[in-house]
Each structure stands twice: as structure tokens, then as C-alpha cells.
Write a protein that holds these residues in place. Structure first.
Motif, PDB file in Angstrom:
ATOM      1  N   ASP A 212      -2.161  -0.602   2.010  1.00 54.87           N
ATOM      2  CA  ASP A 212      -1.582  -1.818   2.485  1.00 54.87           C
ATOM      3  C   ASP A 212      -2.622  -2.807   2.899  1.00 54.87           C
ATOM      4  O   ASP A 212      -2.314  -3.709   3.675  1.00 54.87           O
ATOM      5  N   LEU A 213      -3.808  -2.692   2.476  1.00 55.29           N
ATOM      6  CA  LEU A 213      -4.775  -3.709   2.832  1.00 55.29           C
ATOM      7  C   LEU A 213      -4.500  -4.960   2.054  1.00 55.29           C
ATOM      8  O   LEU A 213      -4.243  -4.930   0.882  1.00 55.29           O
TER       9      LEU A 213
ATOM     10  N   HIS B 106      12.108  -2.300  -4.486  1.00 60.79           N
ATOM     11  CA  HIS B 106      10.744  -2.852  -4.443  1.00 60.79           C
ATOM     12  C   HIS B 106       9.811  -1.877  -5.161  1.00 60.79           C
ATOM     13  O   HIS B 106       9.463  -0.829  -4.644  1.00 60.79           O
ATOM     14  N   ARG B 107       9.405  -2.240  -6.354  1.00 61.80           N
ATOM     15  CA  ARG B 107       8.690  -1.312  -7.238  1.00 61.80           C
ATOM     16  C   ARG B 107       7.378  -0.819  -6.621  1.00 61.80           C
ATOM     17  O   ARG B 107       7.048   0.376  -6.707  1.00 61.80           O
ATOM     18  N   VAL B 108       6.603  -1.701  -6.000  1.00 62.58           N
ATOM     19  CA  VAL B 108       5.312  -1.302  -5.439  1.00 62.58           C
ATOM     20  C   VAL B 108       5.494  -0.386  -4.231  1.00 62.58           C
ATOM     21  O   VAL B 108       4.861   0.672  -4.135  1.00 62.58           O
ATOM     22  N   LEU B 109       6.373  -0.764  -3.310  1.00 61.27           N
ATOM     23  CA  LEU B 109       6.557   0.043  -2.105  1.00 61.27           C
ATOM     24  C   LEU B 109       7.133   1.411  -2.415  1.00 61.27           C
ATOM     25  O   LEU B 109       6.699   2.420  -1.842  1.00 61.27           O
ATOM     26  N   ARG B 110       8.107   1.479  -3.309  1.00 65.07           N
ATOM     27  CA  ARG B 110       8.687   2.794  -3.611  1.00 65.07           C
ATOM     28  C   ARG B 110       7.674   3.685  -4.321  1.00 65.07           C
ATOM     29  O   ARG B 110       7.677   4.907  -4.153  1.00 65.07           O
TER      30      ARG B 110
ATOM     31  N   LEU C 279       0.118  -3.890   3.870  1.00 66.57           N
ATOM     32  CA  LEU C 279       0.965  -4.432   2.809  1.00 66.57           C
ATOM     33  C   LEU C 279       2.432  -4.398   3.232  1.00 66.57           C
ATOM     34  O   LEU C 279       3.170  -5.381   3.068  1.00 66.57           O
ATOM     35  N   ARG C 280       2.881  -3.292   3.790  1.00 64.21           N
ATOM     36  CA  ARG C 280       4.278  -3.201   4.225  1.00 64.21           C
ATOM     37  C   ARG C 280       4.591  -4.241   5.284  1.00 64.21           C
ATOM     38  O   ARG C 280       5.636  -4.882   5.264  1.00 64.21           O
ATOM     39  N   GLN C 281       3.682  -4.407   6.220  1.00 61.74           N
ATOM     40  CA  GLN C 281       3.914  -5.371   7.296  1.00 61.74           C
ATOM     41  C   GLN C 281       3.890  -6.812   6.775  1.00 61.74           C
ATOM     42  O   GLN C 281       4.591  -7.680   7.304  1.00 61.74           O
ATOM     43  N   GLN C 282       3.083  -7.053   5.744  1.00 68.41           N
ATOM     44  CA  GLN C 282       2.969  -8.407   5.197  1.00 68.41           C
ATOM     45  C   GLN C 282       4.226  -8.824   4.450  1.00 68.41           C
ATOM     46  O   GLN C 282       4.654  -9.970   4.526  1.00 68.41           O
TER      47      GLN C 282
ATOM     48  N   ALA D   1       1.055   0.537  -8.951  1.00 67.11           N
ATOM     49  CA  ALA D   1       0.505  -0.149  -7.777  1.00 67.11           C
ATOM     50  C   ALA D   1      -0.836  -0.789  -8.118  1.00 67.11           C
ATOM     51  O   ALA D   1      -1.889  -0.397  -7.626  1.00 67.11           O
ATOM     52  N   THR D   2      -0.805  -1.796  -8.970  1.00 67.43           N
ATOM     53  CA  THR D   2      -2.009  -2.506  -9.395  1.00 67.43           C
ATOM     54  C   THR D   2      -2.298  -3.662  -8.443  1.00 67.43           C
ATOM     55  O   THR D   2      -1.444  -4.076  -7.650  1.00 67.43           O
TER      56      THR D   2
END
Length: 449
Positions: free
Chosen positions: A26-27, A251-255, A368-371, A430-431
């Protein structure tokens, strides 16, 4: 990897991986992270940081002490692995409802309640052991109750941060939090736990209670309300849970990151639920003492501190996707090397590398999640994420006990390493581009309801 605070993967000492998530944990890209460098985090953050660090120090002591105390009551791999199962089972059962609750209540008060419960349970168990009433089943009960409190605390702690600091400072704040948490949980806690067990089981179980008491005092001094503003329309708890699940599933990236973390945590829980049998005792392959086991566990903390300090620089130089890849590779090595050699120096070296990789992963994933998640549903999103990321941990612990019982410890480590390597497939989703697009989409205003 398992997450801790955000989802940072858990450590060998704790019996899980980071929150590759892991949590434990999540950076933002270089452009996103840069503005936070000169931002002041404020007095409220300092108090939250103090409470978090003390809580993680208590966790670090307890998660080393409990398995070491447990081996005084039984040598059964299945029963020892059951401790990890009991500690992590609450994530599978309570993650979703607690996430919905956290979005309805004052998050600081939820954290206070959780730590108060943990200090009471730890104190009672320490008193029972001191009085000669300790047994494996008492440890199971304590692990289960503390696990329930941990779900509430960690879900609240991850969700409260955007209310404590400005979103532009999230990367800096998360890095500071991880540095304190990892130092306490993995660097200081494990050796202290090992030495305390050698001095007395009751002392080792009672010390975390005192630490949680100080954490409660620090958090109690944070001013203000941390209840999230909600829409005027009343909703049911089940409807709130469904909204959080829907957000994550679509959400494709988060999942994808949640699934990667879940698989990593499954393997780490399986491997390290029984690792104490491989490491401690004169008849074990490694032949370590309790204090030596605690010292070995600090090696991952050394790497975690370095990774936390240089996470932003790693992302700026390599990008987020390649930085996540470092976490996958080093984490797999951490699990697999014990299958090849019982040499403590070789194992310790890989744990240093894994600690750095996990810390970088966690800072990226949590930030990333928080953003990209709206404040009003951050608690639910975090809990749904962790259901996938940490809900596999009790299953992994159970699987590790069965594998070790049937095929031996080294075979268990080897199988888990192969499975862990498969998480690299998620990096095709997750690119860097996918994460950048997710952040850009999150900056668009939500449609009116």
C-alpha cells in the motif's frame, strides 16, 4: 504474508507472516509519498503511536511466551499448532461484524475496550499459572479471547489513522507506526518473552497485562471524537457488511492483494505453528534454549526496521509492484530454508531479508487501502480485507499441525514454501499502473446517494 496493523504479514515469532497484507499490516508511488516528508504528525499521532507500540510489545512478548509455556504441558504438534489456531480463529469469525461496528462507533473507544479486555485476561491467566492451575486448555481459552480483542483493536487502529493525520501524511505516519510496532513486536518483544519464560511462566504472561495497561493510559489522552459521520439513512449491520464486501470484491487490485496475503498467511501459519518444536529443546533439530529462540526471532525485526525506514525509497527506486515482489521472494525463503538446514545463522539471515520485504509490503498495502477507501467504510473494508488475508491463518495452523504429525517438520516447511511462491502470480494484476489508476479513481467525488 500476514498483516499486523494493516495487514502486515506476521512474523515467525508470532506464527504468521506480515500483512502482505499483515498486518502483520500500500505504499503510494513516489509522487504520492513525497508530500508527506515534511508534514508534522502532531501530538495526537504521538499518543496513538505510543499506545500502538506498547500494545505490540505486549503482543511480541505474549506470542513468544504462550508457545514456550505450551510445550511445558504437551509435545503434540497438533496441540501446539492449536494455540495458533485459537489466536487466529477470531479473524475468520469476527472480522466482518467488527468491521461494520468500527464504522458505527468511536474508534478510539473501541481500541480502549479491546486493550482493557486483553490486560484483564492476561492478568488472570498469569495468576492462574502462578497458583499452579495452568494447563494447555487455559492457554487455549486465553488465546481465543485475546484473539477476539485483537480483531477489534487492529480493525479500529487501521481505520482511525486517516482521522488522526492528514491523508497527505499517511505514508509517513504508517512508516513511523510500523517502525515502532515492528521494533516492539519483533525486535524487543521476542527476546524479552524468551527470557521471561526462562524466569517464570507467570511472569512472562503477566508482563503483557502491564504493557496493555500503559497502552490504555496513552490512548485515553487522545482528545476528540473518532466516530465517522454517516448518512442520515439508517442501515442494518448486515447491509453495512454487504457494502464492504461488495466494495472489496469489485476492486480488482485490493481483492488480489488480499488473496495474495491470505495465501501467504496460510503457509506461514502452517509452518510456524509448529516451528517451536523444530527450534527449542536439546532433542530438537536446532537445539535452541527458550532465550535463544527469542533471540532468533529478533532477526526478522532487524530486517523489518530497515524495511520500514527505507520503504519509501524502495518504492521510488523500484516502483510498488517490484517492491511487493521483494516481499514475496524473501517471505518464501523464510519459510523454505528450515526445510534445508537447521543452522540458526542461515535461518536468521533469511529472516532478516524477509523482515525487510514484509515491512515494505505492509507499508505499500496499508497506505494504498487508506488512500483509495472512503472514510465512512474504511473499517468494513479493512475487516473484509483481513477476512481474506487473515481468515486463512487458523486453517493454516491446523494444516501445519496435521502435516507435521503425518510427514514431519521439514516436509511441512518445504510444502509451505512451494505454496508461498505461487503468490507471485498476483503481481500480474497488482501492477504499478493498476495501483496508480485505483488512486486516481479514488480522487473522483463519490456519486450522490
Amino acid at each position: 504474508m500476514t498483516e499486523d496493523s494493516d495487514g502486515r504479514p506476521t512474523t515467525p515469532a508470532a506464527g504468521a507472516a506480515p500483512d502482505l497484507a499483515p498486518g502483520p499490516g500500500d505504499l503510494p508511488t513516489e509522487a504520492t509519498a513525497a508530500p508527506s516528508a515534511g508534514v508534522r504528525l502532531g501530538a495526537s499521532f504521538a499518543k496513538v503511536w505510543t499506545a500502538s507500540t506498547l500494545s505490540n510489545l505486549a503482543d511480541g512478548v505474549l506470542k513468544i511466551a504462550v508457545p514456550l509455556v505450551a510445550v511445558q504441558y504437551t509435545q503434540s504438534p497438533i496441540l501446539i499448532a492449536g494455540i495458533g489456531f485459537a489466536m487466529s480463529l477470531p479473524w475468520l469469525v469476527f472480522a466482518l461484524p467488527f468491521g461494520a461496528v468500527v464504522d458505527r462507533v468511536d474508534r478510539r473507544r473501541a481500541m480502549l475496550l479491546a486493550n482493557s479486555a486483553r490486560l484483564v485476561v492476561a492478568g488472570l491467566v498469569a495468576a492462574a499459572v502462578w497458583g499452579g492451575l495452568g494447563n494447555i486448555w487455559l492457554l487455549y481459552a486465553a488465546a481465543l479471547v485475546c484473539g477476539v480483542a485483537e480483531v477489534l483493536y487492529d480493525t479500529s487502529a487501521q481505520s482511525i489513522l486517516p482521522q488522526v493525520v492528514d491523508r497527505s501524511a499517511l505514508t509517513k505516519a504508517n512508516s513511523r507506526l510500523y517502525l515502532g510496532e515492528l521494533t516492539a513486536n519483533q525486535f524487543v518483544g521476542p527476546p524479552v518473552g524468551g527470557f521471561l519464560v526462562a524466569a517464570g511462566a507467570a511472569l512472562a504472561l503477566g508482563a503483557p497485562a502491564a504493557l496493555w495497561a500503559f497502552a490504555v493510559a496513552a490512548l485515553a489522552w487522545v482528545p476528540g471524537s473518532f466516530r465517522v459521520e454517516r448518512a442520515a439513512t439508517r442501515t442494518t449491520l448486515s447491509a453495512d457488511i454487504k457494502e464492504g464486501l461488495t466494495y472489496l470484491v469489485h476492486h480488482r487490485v485490493l481483492r488480489t492483494l488480499a488473496a495474495m496475503t491470505g495465501l501467504s498467511n496460510f503457509t506461514s501459519s502452517a509452518a510456524f505453528a509448529v516451528f517451536v518444536l523444530y527450534a527449542v529443546g536439546p532433542s530438537s533439530p536446532m537445539g535452541l534454549t527458550e532465550a535463544g529462540y527469542g533471540a532468533l526471532s529478533t532477526t526478522s525485526a532487524i530486517g523489518s526496521v530497515v524495511g520500514s525506514l527505507f520503504a519509501a525509497q524502495a518504492v521510488a527506486a523500484l516502483g510498488r509492484a517490484w517492491s511487493l515482489g521483494i516481499g514475496v521472494v524473501t517471505f518464501t525463503l523464510m519459510i523454505g530454508v528450515p526445510a534445508i538446514t537447521p543452522n540458526a545463522w542461515a535461518i536468521g539471515a533469511t529472516w532478516v531479508l524477509a523482515g525487510a520485504g514484509v515491512a515494505i509490503w505492509n507499508v505499500i498495502a496499508v497506505s494504498l487501502r487508506q488512500q483509495i477507501t472512503p472514510d465512512r467504510m474504511l473499517g468494513r473494508l479493512n475487516s473484509c480485507y483481513r477476512l481474506l488475508a487473515w481468515g486463512t491463518m487458523p486453517l493454516g495452523a491446523a494444516a501445519g499441525g496435521v502435516l507435521a504429525e503425518l510427514f514431519g517438520l521439514r516436509a511441512t516447511f518445504a510444502v509451505c514454501a512451494v505454496i508461498s511462491a505461487l503468490t507471485a502470480l498476483g503481481l500480474f494484476v497488482a501492477t504499478d499502473r493498476a495501483m496508480d489508476e485505483a488512486e486516481a479513481a479514488a480522487r473522483e467525488p463519490e456519486p450522490a446517494t
